[in-house]
Structure formats: C-alpha cells, structure tokens
Scaffold this motif. Structure first.
Motif, PDB file in Angstrom:
ATOM      1  N   GLU A 274       0.810  -1.213   0.000  1.00  0.00           N
ATOM      2  CA  GLU A 274       0.000   0.000   0.000  1.00  0.00           C
ATOM      3  C   GLU A 274       0.846   1.268   0.000  1.00  0.00           C
ATOM      4  O   GLU A 274       0.379   2.330  -0.410  1.00  0.00           O
ATOM      5  N   GLU A 275       2.082   1.173   0.454  1.00  0.00           N
ATOM      6  CA  GLU A 275       2.959   2.344   0.487  1.00  0.00           C
ATOM      7  C   GLU A 275       3.317   2.764  -0.944  1.00  0.00           C
ATOM      8  O   GLU A 275       3.745   1.935  -1.754  1.00  0.00           O
ATOM      9  N   THR A 276       3.122   4.023  -1.264  1.00  0.00           N
ATOM     10  CA  THR A 276       3.461   4.518  -2.602  1.00  0.00           C
ATOM     11  C   THR A 276       4.764   5.308  -2.613  1.00  0.00           C
ATOM     12  O   THR A 276       5.353   5.509  -3.677  1.00  0.00           O
ATOM     13  N   ASP A 277       5.224   5.755  -1.437  1.00  0.00           N
ATOM     14  CA  ASP A 277       6.472   6.511  -1.357  1.00  0.00           C
ATOM     15  C   ASP A 277       7.623   5.540  -1.151  1.00  0.00           C
ATOM     16  O   ASP A 277       8.222   5.448  -0.070  1.00  0.00           O
ATOM     17  N   GLN A 278       7.920   4.777  -2.196  1.00  0.00           N
ATOM     18  CA  GLN A 278       8.920   3.718  -2.135  1.00  0.00           C
ATOM     19  C   GLN A 278       9.536   3.563  -3.513  1.00  0.00           C
ATOM     20  O   GLN A 278       9.157   4.235  -4.472  1.00  0.00           O
ATOM     21  N   TYR A 279      10.503   2.633  -3.634  1.00  0.00           N
ATOM     22  CA  TYR A 279      11.178   2.395  -4.911  1.00  0.00           C
ATOM     23  C   TYR A 279      11.090   0.920  -5.290  1.00  0.00           C
ATOM     24  O   TYR A 279      11.105   0.042  -4.427  1.00  0.00           O
ATOM     25  N   ILE A 280      11.027   0.692  -6.601  1.00  0.00           N
ATOM     26  CA  ILE A 280      11.149  -0.659  -7.166  1.00  0.00           C
ATOM     27  C   ILE A 280      12.362  -0.618  -8.086  1.00  0.00           C
ATOM     28  O   ILE A 280      12.243  -0.403  -9.299  1.00  0.00           O
ATOM     29  N   PRO A 281      13.571  -0.791  -7.539  1.00  0.00           N
ATOM     30  CA  PRO A 281      14.779  -0.591  -8.347  1.00  0.00           C
ATOM     31  C   PRO A 281      15.050  -1.683  -9.375  1.00  0.00           C
ATOM     32  O   PRO A 281      15.765  -1.446 -10.346  1.00  0.00           O
ATOM     33  N   ARG A 282      14.474  -2.886  -9.176  1.00  0.00           N
ATOM     34  CA  ARG A 282      14.684  -3.969 -10.144  1.00  0.00           C
ATOM     35  C   ARG A 282      13.484  -4.920 -10.145  1.00  0.00           C
ATOM     36  O   ARG A 282      12.879  -5.174  -9.091  1.00  0.00           O
ATOM     37  N   ILE A 283      13.169  -5.441 -11.341  1.00  0.00           N
ATOM     38  CA  ILE A 283      12.299  -6.615 -11.452  1.00  0.00           C
ATOM     39  C   ILE A 283      13.003  -7.616 -12.366  1.00  0.00           C
ATOM     40  O   ILE A 283      13.712  -7.227 -13.289  1.00  0.00           O
ATOM     41  N   ASN A 284      12.847  -8.914 -12.082  1.00  0.00           N
ATOM     42  CA  ASN A 284      13.502  -9.968 -12.857  1.00  0.00           C
ATOM     43  C   ASN A 284      12.576 -11.165 -12.970  1.00  0.00           C
ATOM     44  O   ASN A 284      11.979 -11.588 -11.971  1.00  0.00           O
ATOM     45  N   TRP A 285      12.481 -11.724 -14.156  1.00  0.00           N
ATOM     46  CA  TRP A 285      11.776 -12.998 -14.307  1.00  0.00           C
ATOM     47  C   TRP A 285      12.618 -14.115 -13.690  1.00  0.00           C
ATOM     48  O   TRP A 285      13.838 -14.131 -13.821  1.00  0.00           O
ATOM     49  N   THR A 286      11.981 -15.030 -13.036  1.00  0.00           N
ATOM     50  CA  THR A 286      12.652 -16.244 -12.586  1.00  0.00           C
ATOM     51  C   THR A 286      12.695 -17.222 -13.756  1.00  0.00           C
ATOM     52  O   THR A 286      12.292 -16.887 -14.878  1.00  0.00           O
ATOM     53  N   GLU A 287      13.144 -18.440 -13.516  1.00  0.00           N
ATOM     54  CA  GLU A 287      13.138 -19.459 -14.576  1.00  0.00           C
ATOM     55  C   GLU A 287      11.711 -19.843 -14.950  1.00  0.00           C
ATOM     56  O   GLU A 287      11.463 -20.393 -16.022  1.00  0.00           O
ATOM     57  N   ASN A 288      10.775 -19.526 -14.086  1.00  0.00           N
ATOM     58  CA  ASN A 288       9.363 -19.860 -14.286  1.00  0.00           C
ATOM     59  C   ASN A 288       8.624 -18.624 -14.786  1.00  0.00           C
ATOM     60  O   ASN A 288       8.618 -17.586 -14.126  1.00  0.00           O
ATOM     61  N   SER A 289       7.982 -18.715 -15.954  1.00  0.00           N
ATOM     62  CA  SER A 289       7.270 -17.567 -16.526  1.00  0.00           C
ATOM     63  C   SER A 289       6.030 -17.181 -15.731  1.00  0.00           C
ATOM     64  O   SER A 289       5.380 -16.192 -16.061  1.00  0.00           O
ATOM     65  N   GLY A 290       5.735 -17.916 -14.698  1.00  0.00           N
ATOM     66  CA  GLY A 290       4.612 -17.559 -13.845  1.00  0.00           C
ATOM     67  C   GLY A 290       5.025 -16.783 -12.608  1.00  0.00           C
ATOM     68  O   GLY A 290       4.171 -16.349 -11.836  1.00  0.00           O
ATOM     69  N   THR A 291       6.354 -16.590 -12.446  1.00  0.00           N
ATOM     70  CA  THR A 291       6.850 -15.942 -11.233  1.00  0.00           C
ATOM     71  C   THR A 291       7.814 -14.822 -11.574  1.00  0.00           C
ATOM     72  O   THR A 291       8.794 -15.019 -12.294  1.00  0.00           O
ATOM     73  N   LEU A 292       7.527 -13.654 -11.020  1.00  0.00           N
ATOM     74  CA  LEU A 292       8.356 -12.468 -11.230  1.00  0.00           C
ATOM     75  C   LEU A 292       8.998 -12.083  -9.899  1.00  0.00           C
ATOM     76  O   LEU A 292       8.329 -12.035  -8.866  1.00  0.00           O
ATOM     77  N   ALA A 293      10.307 -11.811  -9.925  1.00  0.00           N
ATOM     78  CA  ALA A 293      11.011 -11.337  -8.731  1.00  0.00           C
ATOM     79  C   ALA A 293      11.014  -9.811  -8.730  1.00  0.00           C
ATOM     80  O   ALA A 293      11.293  -9.184  -9.755  1.00  0.00           O
ATOM     81  N   ILE A 294      10.714  -9.239  -7.575  1.00  0.00           N
ATOM     82  CA  ILE A 294      10.639  -7.780  -7.442  1.00  0.00           C
ATOM     83  C   ILE A 294      11.468  -7.358  -6.244  1.00  0.00           C
ATOM     84  O   ILE A 294      11.341  -7.928  -5.152  1.00  0.00           O
TER      85      ILE A 294
END
Length: 729
Positions: A274-294
């Motif tokens: 719920e916090e909007t005053d934050q950062y998402i510096p990286r996102i990466n797909w895992t080996e599984n196309s159903g799972t995203l690392a954030i």
C-alpha cells in the motif's frame, strides 16, 4: 687506426646521452589526439555458441556487422548498412545498434538514434531476416520508438512510443497498444522517469517472460512531481526543455508493476504494498514464466525486500528482507538457477560485498565467498560445472582479479596474474572469456581464455603504444598510504620525470571522493584527465590524489561513515592529507597547493578551499553541487536522508554555507544545459559569493550537459583549466 678507434669511442660516448635527452615532451594537444590511447577489442557481442561473437565495424564507406571466430579471428560479414534498404526510405539504414532473435536468424536494427538523457534514446527500428535477406520496418508509424526487443520466439516484438507500450506481430504486421494512458510529463509505461534512469541505471522498463507469452512493465505516474526547466539558448526567443525532476525531500513518481498476458490480452497489476512513497529498483523474471522477482526499497533505501509475485493473480510473497544502518546499494547480481529451487544473491551484510546462495523460500543455503574484501563484479554461474565467476579486491583494493569458485564455497581459484587491474567479458555459455589486464605504466593487454582459465591467444598487446610511451618523458605514479589518525588512506603521487628533491614544486590534488568511488587504482589511465595530469607533471607540478573515507572497495564500515554527513569527513581527509604531505616532504611549495574536481569532485574542491584555505590556495570546481537541496531524491536521500529529517547534515554539507570563507583562486565552471547537476547550483553559488564579497572566476557553457562536451567544447574547457593552473598555482 688507433686514432679512428678512439674517435669512434668518443663519438659513441657523446651520442648516448644525447639520445637519452631526445625523449619527447608531452604536449597539450596530446590530451585530445589519442596518441596515448590504447587499442581495444570493441563491441563484443557473444553468440549462443561462445566460439563466435559479432561486432559492428566501420569501414571507409560502410558499416559492417561481422561474425568472428574467437579462436582464429576470421570473420564473415552478416550484413552491411549499404545493403539495407526498404521502400519509402530514400537512404540506406545505418546500423547504430542491433540485437539477435533467440534463434539468431533475425536482427532488430536500431538507427536514426536521438539521445534524450544519459541512457534514454528514441530511434527507428528495422527487422532483417538473415535467412531471406529481407528487411522491414518494425512499425508503420512515422514517429520514433524506444527500447524495442524481439520476443524469445522471434515472432513478435514490443516497443515504447509516446509513453505507451506496443506489441507487433512480425508475420502479419498487426500492432496492438498494451497501454493507452501514456502522457508526457504525467504517465510513462515501459520506460523510466528521469530519476530512475539516472540513479538506478536503466531506461528500458519492460521485460519478456522466458516463454515469450507475457510482458512485465513499469508504470510511472509522475503527475505530482514538480517540473524543472532549462533554457535552450541559440535562437531569438530561446525555448525551454521541461521535465519532471524530484529534488531532495520532494515528491517522487508513484510506481506500479504490471504483467500483460499476450493470450488473454489482459494486464494484471502486482501487489507491491500500500505504500506509494517507495522504490522498485529492479524486477527480474525467474526461470518460471509464472513468477516475477521484485526488489522493493523504502524511500530511505536502507531496507530492501525481495518479493516473488504470482503473475496470474498479482499476489506477492516477501522471501528476504535486508536492512542497513546506512544505505543498501543496488546491483543486477541476482541469478535464478535452472533447478528452479535456488538463487544467487550479492549483499554486503557481512560487512563486505559477497556472494550468497538461497533457496526459493528465502532461506540461506550458504555464504559462498567470505573475507575482508569485496566482490566487485559478479560474472555469472556455469550450470554445467557449478562454478561461479567473479572479480574481487582480495589482493588489494587497488587491484582487481578474476576468480572462480564452486557453488559449494570450495575450490576457489585465482584465474588472473600480475599486479594490476583485470576486467573480463565472458561468453554466455562460459566457454571463453576475454581478459583485459593493465597496470599504471602498461597499456591494456587483451587475451582470450578458455573458461578454465587457460590462455588461448593474445588478441591485442598494444605494443605500438608501449613503444610510443618509451619515446616520451613520462611521469610515473608513486603509490602510498597516508596514515591519518582517523584512517589510513590510499593515494598516489605523479612527479615530473626530471624530479629533483632539492627543488620546490606546486601540488595539484585531483579529487572525486563520492560514496563508493575510487581514483587511486593500479591500472593504465588514458583519458583526457589522466593525460592532462601527466602534462602538468611535465610542466613542473606534482599531481596527487587520495581516496578519502566514504570511497569504495574497502568494505561497508569505511564507506558508510559518511552517512548523513556528506562533505564533512571526506573534506577533512583531503585537508589532513595535504597537511601530511607538507609535513613529510620538503620539496612541496607550501604556498602553492591546489585542488580540482568534476561533479562530486567539484563539490569537494569548493568545500576544501573554503574549509582549508590555510593549506590550499587554488581550486577548480566543474559542475559542482552547491547544496544537496538542489539534487535529486534517490541519490541524495540514499546518503543524507531527507532535508526535513537531516537539516543539520544538509547545512554542514553545502558549499553555499561556507562560500564566505573561500580565500584564494577559485574557478567555477558549469554547463547551462546540465540536466543532472543543474546550472541552478552555479547560479546560487555565484550569488552567495557576490553577497559575501568573495572574488572568483567563472565560466558557463551554453546548452552543454554535465559532461560539458560537443564540438570544440572540451578543447576550450581544458585550455581554460590549464591556463588557470599555470597562472595561479
């Protein structure tokens, strides 16, 4: 006969010292003419089979994309710009960049590139089929695109245009807008805002899933971010460049992460809290196309969560949280293993940056590397032999060496030799790598190695440059340690080649000094600044540089002492180092000690002259910050917290605060088109200097960015800097 022999010996005796005296002098023009620049192995793009790589090569009349055999150096031309033509375009397609499809049968070619900021561009794209020889425009739109990429299957591509993300079917040509709410200076889809681009180091903000059926992307809502503008000089009525720039303590963009499903044509928004005053510096797909690392960080950047997201439901689970009493550095070193059960992660939780192995629930399996030294570059993991490749400071913070280690943490092997600096470009399959080695007086040597470390052949030895260097009087670096009460600091001194310890010499400090940086290293430096320093040394100056507290490669405790106190400990270290030199060496002229720097270095030189005018008589500040209140949120608050939380730190760390204390010779230089450290910093500094009655010199470069370059600009700049030193030091 004896007389002839005696005459010959005398002539030989006379001729030898004359030869020794005939070594050439470095001239000012050498700063720009590349006389001392090493040759390199450029633009190496490894193919799937690590025996081959491709590179763009400019010939007399063309640009060729060549495929090289790394073992032999033989090549074939895959395509040339002169042969790339399409209907409705009256000129050839100049290849400026390219990428292969996964099967390496298609090329996505970038051309007509138009630079925006440091990493962002817009351009036109064309798809070239290497099997059929046919070339087609990626999109029928007349407007330029950004960050296009082919899908893993090679049948589709996606790109950003006008702040929206688009999908195109390469077979049918059908295009579809994935997002439609993009708007300049308001909503950005698939690309970053200014501050993410500059401080988190990426501009393309969308990613194919491994199976090519989904696209994960960033959405920035920068509506609440205040606008900054720069005047574009050069016309009767100058124009403005307006962009959203969040200054320290001000509001950032609100970031969301979406995942678009190509089959359902729906976007799922990921739950990032719920916090909007934050950062998402990286996102990466895992080996599984159903799972995203954030990776999610709080605004102060001293807490980082690693989250796994179910992209079908949008639900997330935090599997690891890292906390720091200062700040956490962002990196790209996150590797998910093919077994789907583990991942490799880098962190300085132990006090030094090291490699860790975790399972997918976030439980630590083991710390793979340990010791009071830093892993500076993680190069990858070879699934076949289960070895990790990395570069570290284990030998010395001044050196870099290549190592490999079993993922079990056993059998660590040093794979590079010599006392100096190594960098490595490794093939994707870890079959081969190119090692670049240099030392302070030896130009780069490029060698090809098998993944085991065995040298295959020398690719470039730079022997011509070595010969050239021998023809010139060339000052050499002398490395030393400065034993101050607060810390032992690494430093180097560059003396004239005809140095005489009975004479008095002026000293010019070169400083950067910012968090994590390093100017003192055992490698060959050949850029404009190092050549200028050597030129000055030959004009009778001693050039000196010291890495103060807060700089990198020496662990968390050394670097993070400066937290909330930028400009305090670092400046004191520079002044104390100067006092140490004056105390230790009689050959230094105590009345002629100066300092210069660019960006953070310009900030440092301003503070040093203000606080250390009893030691320093001269300072040059190029593109300096004059108050951290003027700089961006991500960088500034990482080290200083917000101005509201740390008013004392901001006050004590501002050159504006001490402008009235500046005595001596001060030169302030800035570009009016600097989108990074705004010209506002110079304007406010000048205003304060004037109000305090401080005499100084200044120079501004119209429309020039932070690097102050373009056309004759660099020649003009360095000529001015050089003359200022000659006149005042």
């Amino acid at each position: 006969m004896k007389r002839l022999l005696l005459l010959g010996l005398m002539l030989g005796w006379l001729f030898q010292p004359v030869q020794a005296q005939q070594k050439k002098s470095i001239s000012f023009s050498h700063i720009f003419d590349r006389t001392f620049s090493p040759e390199g192995i450029q633009n190496v793009n490894w193919m799937k089979d690590g025996q081959y790589y491709t590179a763009l090569v400019r010939t007399n009349n063309d640009i060729e994309l060549r495929k090289y055999d790394i073992l032999t150096g033989d090549y074939e031309v895959l395509v040339a710009s002169s042969g790339l033509r399409v209907e409705d375009r009256d000129r050839a397609i100049i290849i400026q960049d390219y990428q292969f499809s996964a099967d390496e049968n298609k090329l996505l070619i970038k051309t007509d590139v138009e630079r925006i900021w440091r990493r962002s561009t817009k351009e036109n794209y064309f798809v070239h089929n290497l099997e059929t020889g046919k070339t087609a425009k990626l999109t029928q739109s007349d407007e330029k695109q950004q960050y296009a990429q082919l899908s893993p299957t090679g049948e589709k591509a996606a790109f950003v245009q006008n702040n929206n993300l688009y999908l195109v079917d390469l077979e049918s040509g059908e295009e579809k807008a994935i997002t439609t709410d993009g708007e300049e200076n308001k909503i950005i889809n698939g690309a970053t805002d200014w501050v993410y681009e500059e401080e988190f180091g990426f501009a393309k903000a969308w990613y194919w899933s491994p199976d090519g059926n989904k696209i994960a992307f960033y959405r920035f809502n920068e509506s609440r971010v205040k606008e900054f503008f720069m005047i574009e000089w050069g016309s009767l009525y100058p124009d403005q460049t307006r962009f959203k720039y969040p200054k320290a303590g001000e509001k950032n963009s609100i970031v969301k992460i979406g995942v678009y499903d190509l089959e359902s044509q729906n976007t799922v928004w990921i739950d990032i809290g719920e916090e909007t005053d934050q950062y998402i510096p990286r996102i990466n797909w895992t080996e599984n196309s159903g799972t995203l690392a954030i990776r999610r960080m709080n605004r102060l950047q001293n807490k980082q969560d690693l989250m796994l997201a179910d992209v079908n439901s949008g639900k997330t689970q935090t599997i690891k949280t890292e906390d720091s009493d200062a700040w956490i550095d962002i990196n790209d070193d996150l590797t998910f293993l093919e077994n789907g059960e583990q991942f490799i992660y880098l962190s300085e939780e132990s006090g030094y940056n090291h490699i860790y192995l975790y399972d997918m629930s976030g439980e630590l399996v083991r710390q793979v590397t340990t010791g009071n030294w830093e892993v500076t570059n993680y190069l990858g993991y070879n699934e076949e032999n289960e070895r990790i490749y990395y570069i570290s400071t284990e030998e010395s913070p001044l050196q870099r060496h290549l190592y490999s280690i079993d993922i079990s943490g056993d059998d660590k092997t040093k794979m590079s030799d010599g006392e100096g600096w190594n960098s490595v470009n490794m093939s994707r399959d870890h079959k081969y790598y190119i090692e670049t080695y240099s030392s302070p007086e030896m130009p780069s040597v490029y060698t090809l190695h098998e993944g085991s470390g065995k040298e295959v052949r020398v690719l470039e030895d730079n022997n011509e440059l070595k010969t050239t260097l021998e023809e010139y009087r060339m000052p050499e670096k002398e490395f030393m340690k400065i034993p101050l009460p607060q810390a032992e600091l690494n430093a180097y001194m560059l003396k004239p080649s005809d140095f005489d310890s009975t004479k008095k010499y002026p000293v010019l400090f070169y400083v950067y000094g910012g968090p994590g940086s390093q100017t003192v290293s055992k490698r060959f430096d050949s850029g404009q600044r190092p050549i200028w320093h050597r030129y000055l040394a030959e004009q009778g100056y001693i050039v000196f540089s010291v890495d103060n507290r807060g700089t990198g490669a020496r662990g968390r405790n050394f670097e993070k002492q400066v937290y909330k106190k930028l400009g305090q400990y670092e400046v004191q270290d520079q002044i104390d180092a100067a006092r140490y030199l004056l105390d230790q060496y009689d050959f230094i002229d105590t009345a002629r000690v100066g300092i210069w720097g660019w960006s953070y270095g310009g900030y440092m030189s301003s503070l040093v002259l203000a606080k250390g005018s009893d030691v320093f008589s001269t300072a040059i500040a190029v593109a300096p910050v004059s108050s951290w209140r003027f700089y961006d949120t991500i960088y500034t608050e990482r080290f200083m917290q917000t101005p509201q939380m740390n008013p004392e730190g901001y006050e004590k760390g501002a050159p504006l605060t001490y402008a009235g204390q500046i005595e001596g010779n001060y030169l302030l230089v800035h570009g009016t088109g600097d989108d990074n450290v705004h010209f506002q910093n110079a304007v406010e500094m000048v205003n304060k200097l004037v109000s305090e009655g401080v005499q100084f010199e200044t120079m501004y470069y119209p429309n020039r960015a932070h690097g102050i370059s373009g056309g004759n600009t660099r020649q003009h700049l360095f000529k001015m800097l050089n003359q200022f030193i000659l006149d005042n030091l």
